[in-house]
Design a protein around this motif. Structure first.
Motif, PDB file in Angstrom:
ATOM      1  N   TRP A 162       0.832  -1.217   0.000  1.00 46.16           N
ATOM      2  CA  TRP A 162       0.000   0.000   0.000  1.00 46.16           C
ATOM      3  C   TRP A 162       0.861   1.259   0.000  1.00 46.16           C
ATOM      4  N   LEU A 163       1.955   1.253   0.783  1.00 49.51           N
ATOM      5  CA  LEU A 163       2.804   2.438   0.839  1.00 49.51           C
ATOM      6  C   LEU A 163       3.658   2.561  -0.412  1.00 49.51           C
ATOM      7  N   ARG A 164       4.110   1.424  -0.912  1.00 47.35           N
ATOM      8  CA  ARG A 164       4.917   1.485  -2.129  1.00 47.35           C
ATOM      9  C   ARG A 164       4.091   2.033  -3.294  1.00 47.35           C
ATOM     10  N   ASN A 165       2.873   1.529  -3.420  1.00 47.37           N
ATOM     11  CA  ASN A 165       2.014   2.033  -4.492  1.00 47.37           C
ATOM     12  C   ASN A 165       1.741   3.538  -4.332  1.00 47.37           C
ATOM     13  N   ALA A 166       1.480   3.935  -3.114  1.00 47.42           N
ATOM     14  CA  ALA A 166       1.144   5.344  -2.879  1.00 47.42           C
ATOM     15  C   ALA A 166       2.339   6.242  -3.111  1.00 47.42           C
ATOM     16  N   ARG A 167       3.499   5.792  -2.636  1.00 48.46           N
ATOM     17  CA  ARG A 167       4.691   6.613  -2.845  1.00 48.46           C
ATOM     18  C   ARG A 167       4.967   6.793  -4.340  1.00 48.46           C
ATOM     19  N   HIS A 168       4.754   5.701  -5.050  1.00 44.76           N
ATOM     20  CA  HIS A 168       4.984   5.787  -6.495  1.00 44.76           C
ATOM     21  C   HIS A 168       4.013   6.772  -7.147  1.00 44.76           C
ATOM     22  N   ALA A 169       2.745   6.636  -6.824  1.00 51.33           N
ATOM     23  CA  ALA A 169       1.743   7.533  -7.425  1.00 51.33           C
ATOM     24  C   ALA A 169       2.053   8.978  -7.079  1.00 51.33           C
ATOM     25  N   ASN A 170       2.386   9.221  -5.818  1.00 53.87           N
ATOM     26  CA  ASN A 170       2.750  10.580  -5.396  1.00 53.87           C
ATOM     27  C   ASN A 170       3.968  11.087  -6.174  1.00 53.87           C
ATOM     28  N   ALA A 171       4.948  10.222  -6.337  1.00 49.38           N
ATOM     29  CA  ALA A 171       6.162  10.632  -7.032  1.00 49.38           C
ATOM     30  C   ALA A 171       5.861  10.980  -8.493  1.00 49.38           C
ATOM     31  N   MET A 172       4.957  10.232  -9.088  1.00 50.17           N
ATOM     32  CA  MET A 172       4.603  10.526 -10.487  1.00 50.17           C
ATOM     33  C   MET A 172       3.920  11.887 -10.594  1.00 50.17           C
ATOM     34  N   ALA A 173       3.083  12.187  -9.607  1.00 49.71           N
ATOM     35  CA  ALA A 173       2.428  13.502  -9.615  1.00 49.71           C
ATOM     36  C   ALA A 173       3.462  14.608  -9.429  1.00 49.71           C
ATOM     37  N   ALA A 174       4.402  14.387  -8.534  1.00 48.17           N
ATOM     38  CA  ALA A 174       5.439  15.394  -8.299  1.00 48.17           C
ATOM     39  C   ALA A 174       6.301  15.579  -9.546  1.00 48.17           C
ATOM     40  N   ARG A 175       6.579  14.447 -10.190  1.00 45.30           N
ATOM     41  CA  ARG A 175       7.373  14.522 -11.420  1.00 45.30           C
ATOM     42  C   ARG A 175       6.662  15.369 -12.473  1.00 45.30           C
ATOM     43  N   PHE A 176       5.371  15.165 -12.559  1.00 43.04           N
ATOM     44  CA  PHE A 176       4.605  15.926 -13.540  1.00 43.04           C
ATOM     45  C   PHE A 176       4.577  17.412 -13.159  1.00 43.04           C
ATOM     46  N   ARG A 177       4.343  17.663 -11.890  1.00 45.92           N
ATOM     47  CA  ARG A 177       4.350  19.058 -11.413  1.00 45.92           C
ATOM     48  C   ARG A 177       5.677  19.725 -11.754  1.00 45.92           C
ATOM     49  N   ASP A 178       6.763  19.042 -11.450  1.00 46.15           N
ATOM     50  CA  ASP A 178       8.072  19.631 -11.701  1.00 46.15           C
ATOM     51  C   ASP A 178       8.284  19.889 -13.194  1.00 46.15           C
ATOM     52  N   ALA A 179       7.743  18.970 -13.994  1.00 44.77           N
ATOM     53  CA  ALA A 179       7.959  19.099 -15.436  1.00 44.77           C
ATOM     54  C   ALA A 179       7.228  20.303 -16.017  1.00 44.77           C
ATOM     55  N   ILE A 180       6.076  20.632 -15.448  1.00 47.15           N
ATOM     56  CA  ILE A 180       5.281  21.707 -16.050  1.00 47.15           C
ATOM     57  C   ILE A 180       5.383  23.003 -15.273  1.00 47.15           C
ATOM     58  N   SER A 181       6.001  22.933 -14.134  1.00 44.37           N
ATOM     59  CA  SER A 181       6.057  24.086 -13.231  1.00 44.37           C
ATOM     60  C   SER A 181       6.621  25.307 -13.941  1.00 44.37           C
ATOM     61  N   GLY A 182       5.942  26.424 -13.716  1.00 49.63           N
ATOM     62  CA  GLY A 182       6.399  27.663 -14.330  1.00 49.63           C
ATOM     63  C   GLY A 182       5.806  27.896 -15.704  1.00 49.63           C
ATOM     64  N   ARG A 183       5.292  26.829 -16.305  1.00 45.40           N
ATOM     65  CA  ARG A 183       4.714  27.000 -17.643  1.00 45.40           C
ATOM     66  C   ARG A 183       3.194  26.827 -17.654  1.00 45.40           C
ATOM     67  N   VAL A 184       2.701  26.098 -16.669  1.00 47.18           N
ATOM     68  CA  VAL A 184       1.255  25.880 -16.576  1.00 47.18           C
ATOM     69  C   VAL A 184       0.826  26.254 -15.157  1.00 47.18           C
ATOM     70  N   GLU A 185      -0.356  26.869 -15.047  1.00 45.32           N
ATOM     71  CA  GLU A 185      -0.821  27.244 -13.709  1.00 45.32           C
ATOM     72  C   GLU A 185      -1.276  26.003 -12.945  1.00 45.32           C
ATOM     73  N   ILE A 186      -0.671  25.792 -11.806  1.00 47.20           N
ATOM     74  CA  ILE A 186      -1.040  24.668 -10.942  1.00 47.20           C
ATOM     75  C   ILE A 186      -1.882  25.236  -9.801  1.00 47.20           C
ATOM     76  N   VAL A 187      -3.095  24.707  -9.646  1.00 50.62           N
ATOM     77  CA  VAL A 187      -4.092  25.369  -8.794  1.00 50.62           C
ATOM     78  C   VAL A 187      -3.866  25.109  -7.312  1.00 50.62           C
ATOM     79  N   TYR A 188      -3.577  23.888  -6.942  1.00 48.46           N
ATOM     80  CA  TYR A 188      -3.388  23.540  -5.530  1.00 48.46           C
ATOM     81  C   TYR A 188      -1.994  22.946  -5.329  1.00 48.46           C
ATOM     82  N   PRO A 189      -1.477  23.026  -4.153  1.00 50.01           N
ATOM     83  CA  PRO A 189      -0.207  22.342  -3.875  1.00 50.01           C
ATOM     84  C   PRO A 189      -0.335  20.854  -4.227  1.00 50.01           C
ATOM     85  N   VAL A 190       0.666  20.319  -4.888  1.00 50.51           N
ATOM     86  CA  VAL A 190       0.622  18.904  -5.292  1.00 50.51           C
ATOM     87  C   VAL A 190       1.278  18.084  -4.195  1.00 50.51           C
ATOM     88  N   GLU A 191       0.455  17.461  -3.351  1.00 50.96           N
ATOM     89  CA  GLU A 191       0.986  16.740  -2.198  1.00 50.96           C
ATOM     90  C   GLU A 191       0.692  15.244  -2.257  1.00 50.96           C
TER      91      GLU A 191
END
Lengths: 341, 341, 341, 341
Positions: free
Chosen positions: A249-278
């Motif tokens: 359960w934690l491994r799956n969640a950490r992975h999903a969270n990391a993918m979201a963070a990766r996406f945030r980092d990739a688009i950061s500064g170029r696309v408006e991100i509405v809420y903190p990506v946690e």
């Protein structure tokens, strides 16, 4: 490669969970939740949450929520929750139905989060009215519907308000794993937890975890009466057991969270991100044309118009790959620059 | 002389209504609403409202409201109303109970009034959520809980919004007489009316008036099933018949309204009046010490803290006299000047 | 070898169904029943039942029953069923709950079967009372709780009574496969079918099949509202698709029926068999000592005291083997002769 | 002279009750049951029943029944009552509705009476089924729907069965005065009483009398929530106070009983009387032609087909005169002899 970012419930399930089901299919077992696997899930959850609990496997988080909340209130109770809470927004009045007509009163809060002072005001407002109903339950959601995660201090202050006012506390943990993966884990004072499995690599199982055991009998009867007590219960519990084994359960969640963070980092500064990506969701603001263009290219994700105009939601999950994320980020960068030419 | 301004329901009843009951006590009559007096009330209401209606006498306005609204929605419906509406604030979830768990969503509005644009927004908000529930009923209150009265134009625009969105319209007319006495009377497009009698000189009777007759069967069965179908129904209908005879209802309402206006005029400029005084209620802002001093002197009226700090409500009724009003105004003037010495 | 004859729901599941789930786990899919597998199940059922149907996968037969019956009646309806019907005996008032308080009135009948004349009498009895409730639904069970199977003529005459009296017809087909395997198949006039999968080799899936499609919307909303609409619905539908492929459902049912017949033949003349053995259940009368002795030897089956003193139920299923049956028959023969020495 | 023997609820009301209402109309009073008259009714009932009680005036016996029973059971409870009980036969599922779906299971019994052994069997039957529901309430009716009256011994043995099995006891006393007038009065062990007023000379009032005061809060909230808490409550309580003053309730009941006995004696030996005449009802068997002929002559009474073919019910009340009775007896004698010429 998948281009599906619609929801964590459009994904498949973890191989470990399939294997567990396959093992469970052998032999015979007592039915209706009295099987050995369900018994082991109870023991495992008691360890995990460091207190004796009762557990009831169900097929959906909506069932977990409605059965839990209904077991904490009289029919004339008032259930307080965030304006975006799943129990209010997405379940067609399940809580009202299961409780015999309790009233769900919502409280707004930025970033999907409730604030203790607002909860106190809402309780006071209901009590001053005196004949509105009896404030009975505070239902929290963590991770929130906005993809944010409460800090332990935030959780404690909310639960403290509920306790001080003699309300029960329900935690909608459809994405609790995603929250705990970030370090938030304080469940002290929660009476019943809807513990999500399906969205985080499970198949068709979520779990009601009853901390306040005097509530268990009511949950148990409602579970049966509403057709949620599976006869071959082991097939739900086997999923949950695998989920809680070797930290899947934690491994799956950490992975999903990391993918979201990766996406945030990739688009950061170029696309408006509405809420903190946690956790595992990113809300972004896009021109409609960009959304449509991405859709035409096979990228799947939902608009989130209830959060505001031009807002869209990207969701990652246990099986989202870095390549999936990078491809979407690249496609998005393409369109955005093109549009801004 | 009475010093009781707590509510129009702390007063007694009109002599005409007592006489009607006394007459009705003679002889025998078919029970359960099939008596001749109830039949005459139906005819009288059909004349009064200029269309064929069905009528169901009940003992309280709360019963009228809950039975009416429940008959207009599926259990998964959403009922929209003002944040101060009686169905939300004062009936302990009666609508939720009678409907099988419908969701009451409230809309704020100054002076107790809803505005058409806000109603449209609320409907859109629910529909965008898509799984919140099905917007089904708009429940209006006239005269409002704040003692104001909708203009015909305001009513029409609200009903038009409901109709355009395929919502049913319920009118909580606990004080409809007070509204109609001011000239507001447009009921076109209302499906069911809770027609108040008790608060305006009646004893123990209010009336459900069904304009959209396809809803009548559902009301009728719920009326029986919930124990609201009186066996000696003639004793409710006799009150209503007297109420609608020789304009007693309008005479009582005009008198109550005039007493409120008299009080407003007497205190105007010296005491803050919170809402326009259009029916039989005056909300004023007082120092708590003044309220307590008046109470010690035997003047009875309620605080209205849900409307804000230091707000109190004065209510007049069919039996309030000019002397009652003048005495309260004088006492109030005394205290206010004293306190401001 | 298994000695477990407690219920068809203590068994595992067919390999074909496990394989189907494994296949379904790949890739992503639209959630909440809008996936392709569920769409194919609808097409398959429309072929199978030779009319356009709507389908709703659920996790239990109890859910299928309660959602179906609730969608066929007003809250003040009367639901008629056999005194042993699962909806009355085993679901803790699920029908009453889902319907908002409908009244379940039971009718006795030998061998688990209802008779048309008794149903007519029950309807007349309710209608004469006039304020008991509105006869709304006839719920039939085939195969019956007693392990018997209605003939087509019996079914037709029951459905004809319901139709003539304007009642809806629900068929609890938790073991419909076992009935159809015997040749009974006439579903004409049934409005909604609870189509059993779990007990006949499935894992965690049963199916609501709506023949009278004007009822589908009500089923659909209740399905969601009660938490029975699985987000990863494909995992239920995949089970059902496999079940309906290559006649798996009929093969499993024929096998289970054959095992019951084999057991009946083996003990016939030496043990009292209470009801005709037509499906996969055998009710026998045993001395309690015999039952206890068999239990000590590891044979598992339930007493059936509600059917009378000293009555026990043996149930076979898709995975029961001839050896299982023969072993139980032999053990039973041993004890019976021993006791009668 | 009245020829109306349809029901005790087709009659008017006692002059004392009208006078009490007229007195109550003077002055102002706290609303919603917090008035002084309601307080006095509580004191009076505490004296009368020789223990501290809580009281809730309502408009119908059906409301009293449903609110009482719903306050004694969980939604998954089973309520046991006689097959002819008003809560089963005449209230369109009010108990099922108010309780959130409890199951009413009826028990047959000659002459409208339950027998302790049958109640025990019914409880055992439900408990053996184990998932039917939880036996929670025994609802008794005295005087019975058949016009008979339980002896104290019969009542005690029934209540003892309920107590031994941990069921609550509700007494439907719509005609309790008629029973007590015969000397039956043992209410020990009853938890809540529906105390009839309307049928025995009242107008629009019955009373919930709560003996087991831990149940009072639940009754109180349901009373308000269901619209049964009259705002001008004093007008209900005034009726009840007059009813309990100077033994009006017993005088009315004794008179009604005496009129029934007079009628029985007048027709005895010439007309078949179906049940012992112990209260104010007489069930007789008539040829349909006789009934129609009497009807044509203006005598009003109902057929009672649910009790059997050709059975009719004659009911007397507080205002029935000896002349009324003698006239009906004479007319009946005429027709019977004529028909038998």
């Amino acid at each position: 490669m998948t281009k599906d970012f619609r929801s964590d419930n459009t994904l498949g399930c973890s191989p470990e969970i399939l294997e567990a089901i396959t093992r469970a299919a052998k032999g015979t077992a007592t039915s209706y939740g009295d099987d050995e696997i369900t018994a082991r899930v109870r023991v495992r959850c008691s360890e995990l949450f460091e207190r004796d609990v009762d557990v009831f496997p169900v097929i959906t988080g909506s069932a977990a929520n409605a059965l839990s909340v209904a077991s904490m209130t009289e029919p004339w109770g008032v259930v307080l929750c965030h304006a975006d809470a799943h129990i209010h927004r997405d379940e067609l009045g399940g809580v009202e139905f299961f409780s015999g007509g309790a009233k769900v009163i919502t409280i707004p809060g930025a970033g999907g989060k409730l604030h203790a002072a607002d909860v106190q005001n809402a309780i006071d407002g209901v009590r001053n009215g005196s004949r509105t109903g009896v404030p009975s339950v505070l239902s929290l959601t963590n991770a929130t519907e906005a993809g944010t995660v409460y800090t332990n201090d935030e959780l404690r202050s909310l639960i403290e308000v509920a306790r001080r006012n003699r309300l029960r506390v329900h935690l909608d943990g459809a994405r609790l794993a995603n929250a705990i993966a970030t370090g938030t884990s304080d469940l002290d004072g929660v009476d019943i937890l809807s513990f999500g499995v399906t969205k985080n690599g499970g198949m068709t199982a979520d779990l009601i975890v009853v901390f306040s055991r005097e509530l268990a009998e009511g949950v148990s009867i409602r579970w049966h009466r509403s057709g949620h007590r599976a006869s071959k219960s082991r097939f739900l519990s086997a999923q949950i057991e695998a989920y809680l084994t070797n930290d899947l359960w934690l491994r799956n969640a950490r992975h999903a969270n990391a993918m979201a963070a990766r996406f945030r980092d990739a688009i950061s500064g170029r696309v408006e991100i509405v809420y903190p990506v946690e956790a595992n969701m990113i809300f972004i603001r896009l021109e409609k044309g960009v959304y449509e263009s991405l859709t035409r290219d096979g990228f799947l994700f939902f608009d989130a118009a209830i959060y505001g105009p031009d807002i869209y939601r990207i969701m990652t999950g246990f099986s989202t790959t870095p390549e999936d994320v990078d491809e979407l980020a690249a496609a998005l960068e393409d369109r955005q620059s093109c549009l801004s030419c």
